[in-house]
Design an enzyme around this catalytic site. Structure first.
Site, short mmCIF file in Angstrom:
data_model
loop_
_atom_site.label_atom_id
_atom_site.label_comp_id
_atom_site.label_asym_id
_atom_site.label_seq_id
_atom_site.Cartn_x
_atom_site.Cartn_y
_atom_site.Cartn_z
N ASP A 67 104.55 -46.57 3.81
CA ASP A 67 104.24 -47.52 2.75
C ASP A 67 105.08 -47.30 1.49
OD1 ASP A 67 103.04 -45.11 2.13
OD2 ASP A 67 101.00 -45.84 2.32
N ASN A 136 88.50 -43.30 0.89
CA ASN A 136 87.74 -44.43 1.44
C ASN A 136 88.16 -44.73 2.89
OD1 ASN A 136 90.24 -45.55 1.17
ND2 ASN A 136 89.67 -47.12 -0.30
N HIS A 138 91.27 -45.03 4.07
CA HIS A 138 92.49 -45.80 4.32
C HIS A 138 93.56 -44.93 4.97
CE1 HIS A 138 94.00 -44.86 0.02
NE2 HIS A 138 94.92 -44.33 0.82
N GLU A 143 93.46 -50.68 3.24
CA GLU A 143 92.18 -50.46 2.58
C GLU A 143 91.03 -51.00 3.43
OE1 GLU A 143 92.27 -48.43 0.26
OE2 GLU A 143 93.11 -49.16 -1.61
C1 GLP Z 1 98.10 -42.72 -0.58
C2 GLP Z 1 99.03 -42.96 0.59
C3 GLP Z 1 98.39 -42.55 1.87
C4 GLP Z 1 97.81 -41.16 1.74
C5 GLP Z 1 96.73 -41.17 0.68
C6 GLP Z 1 96.07 -39.83 0.48
O1 GLP Z 1 97.20 -43.74 -0.80
N1 GLP Z 1 99.44 -44.30 0.69
O2 GLP Z 1 99.34 -42.61 2.92
O3 GLP Z 1 97.28 -40.74 2.95
O4 GLP Z 1 97.37 -41.54 -0.53
O5 GLP Z 1 96.80 -39.06 -0.40
P1 GLP Z 1 96.59 -37.54 -0.71
O6 GLP Z 1 97.17 -36.81 0.41
O7 GLP Z 1 97.36 -37.32 -2.00
O8 GLP Z 1 95.14 -37.33 -0.88
#
Ligand code: GLP
Length: 263
Positions: A67, A136, A138, A143
């Protein structure tokens, strides 16, 4: 799903790196799907060490990131283009033209999403997709309540995700609301998915992903239908799992060739 539980995030990063290394060593032109966020940083540090020790090389591999934020230039400090350079690409031997990250600055965002899907297809498909998980549930930036068969597209973040990701920006007002993400349908086509999650803040999403019903309320739960998903958790992220002991039992009884910790 295959559940691997380790004492701490460092041990999770080590086992995740072994799984990635297996693909880099075992396949001629491996196609890796990569993730951003705080969770995979340890994995990328491990991969850089393995590369420096000449145990792995990325020179024949292709990568596709999950992404990117819409509207951030590639050099913006919070863009995922910049993240990937700073956490991995600047330190390894991957050819620049083999790196693919959705382009959130494209004039025609819809076309760029279609092109991204076509590029994944042309590469032969993703061998191993690395994933984190949002609080949440995702994955990528898919989402809750979105389609569980979506393709790469432009999505709108929830206010909670904006708040969660505000820690990387000056304030929540600076977090873009729009993103490009591989869809759940795109992710489900990867031949192997590896989800990493650490810390108690992820424990509810982890429980919903592994042991809850498959529901768009928790997008990661769609992975219960994936043919091969490995989940790497630390004790805190695994703390709410009802069948935790069973996952440990299964790992103890793996055959040698099934065990990632074996050489
Ligand atoms: C972002 C990314 C996700 C990732 C999520 C969790 O939203 N788009 O791919 O898994 O954050 O991030 P973190 O590892 O910093 O908790």
């Amino acid at each position: 799903m295959e559940i691997i539980i380790r004492d701490n995030p460092q041990d999770c990063a080590r086992v995740a790196a072994k799984i990635v290394a297996k693909y880099l060593r075992g396949k001629k032109g491996p196609v890796l799907g990569l993730a951003t966020g705080g969770t995979p940083e340890g994995l990328y540090r491990q991969l850089i060490s393995l590369y420096r020790a000449k145990k792995i090389s990325f020179k024949n591999s292709t990568t596709f990131n999950l992404d990117e934020y819409v509207g951030l230039t590639h050099s913006h400090p919070q863009s995922y283009h910049r993240y990937m350079k700073e956490h991995l690409f600047d330190f390894i031997d991957i050819p620049e033209d083999k790196i693919n990250i959705p382009d959130g600055t494209a004039c025609d965002l819809r076309q760029t999403c279609l092109d991204y899907e076509a590029r994944i297809k042309a590469s032969g498909g993703i061998d191993l997709q690395v994933l984190g998980i949002g609080r949440n549930g995702h994955i990528g930036f898919n989402e809750p309540m979105g389609s569980l068969s979506s393709r790469t597209w432009i999505k709108i973040l929830t206010e909670n995700t904006i708040k969660d990701n505000a820690r990387f920006f000056e304030d929540a007002g600076k977090v873009p609301r729009h993103v490009i993400t591989m869809g759940i349908g795109t992710i489900m086509e990867a031949r192997h998915c590896m989800v990493m999650a650490c810390g108690w803040k992820k424990s509810q999403a982890v429980k919903a992903m592994i042991e809850g019903p498959v529901t768009a309320k928790w997008p990661a739960s769609a992975l219960q239908f994936h043919k091969r998903t490995t989940v790497v958790l630390d004790e805190a992220a695994a703390s709410l799992l009802f069948h935790k002991e069973h996952y440990g039992w299964v790992e103890k009884n793996l055959l040698e060739w099934q065990n990632y910790e074996m050489p």
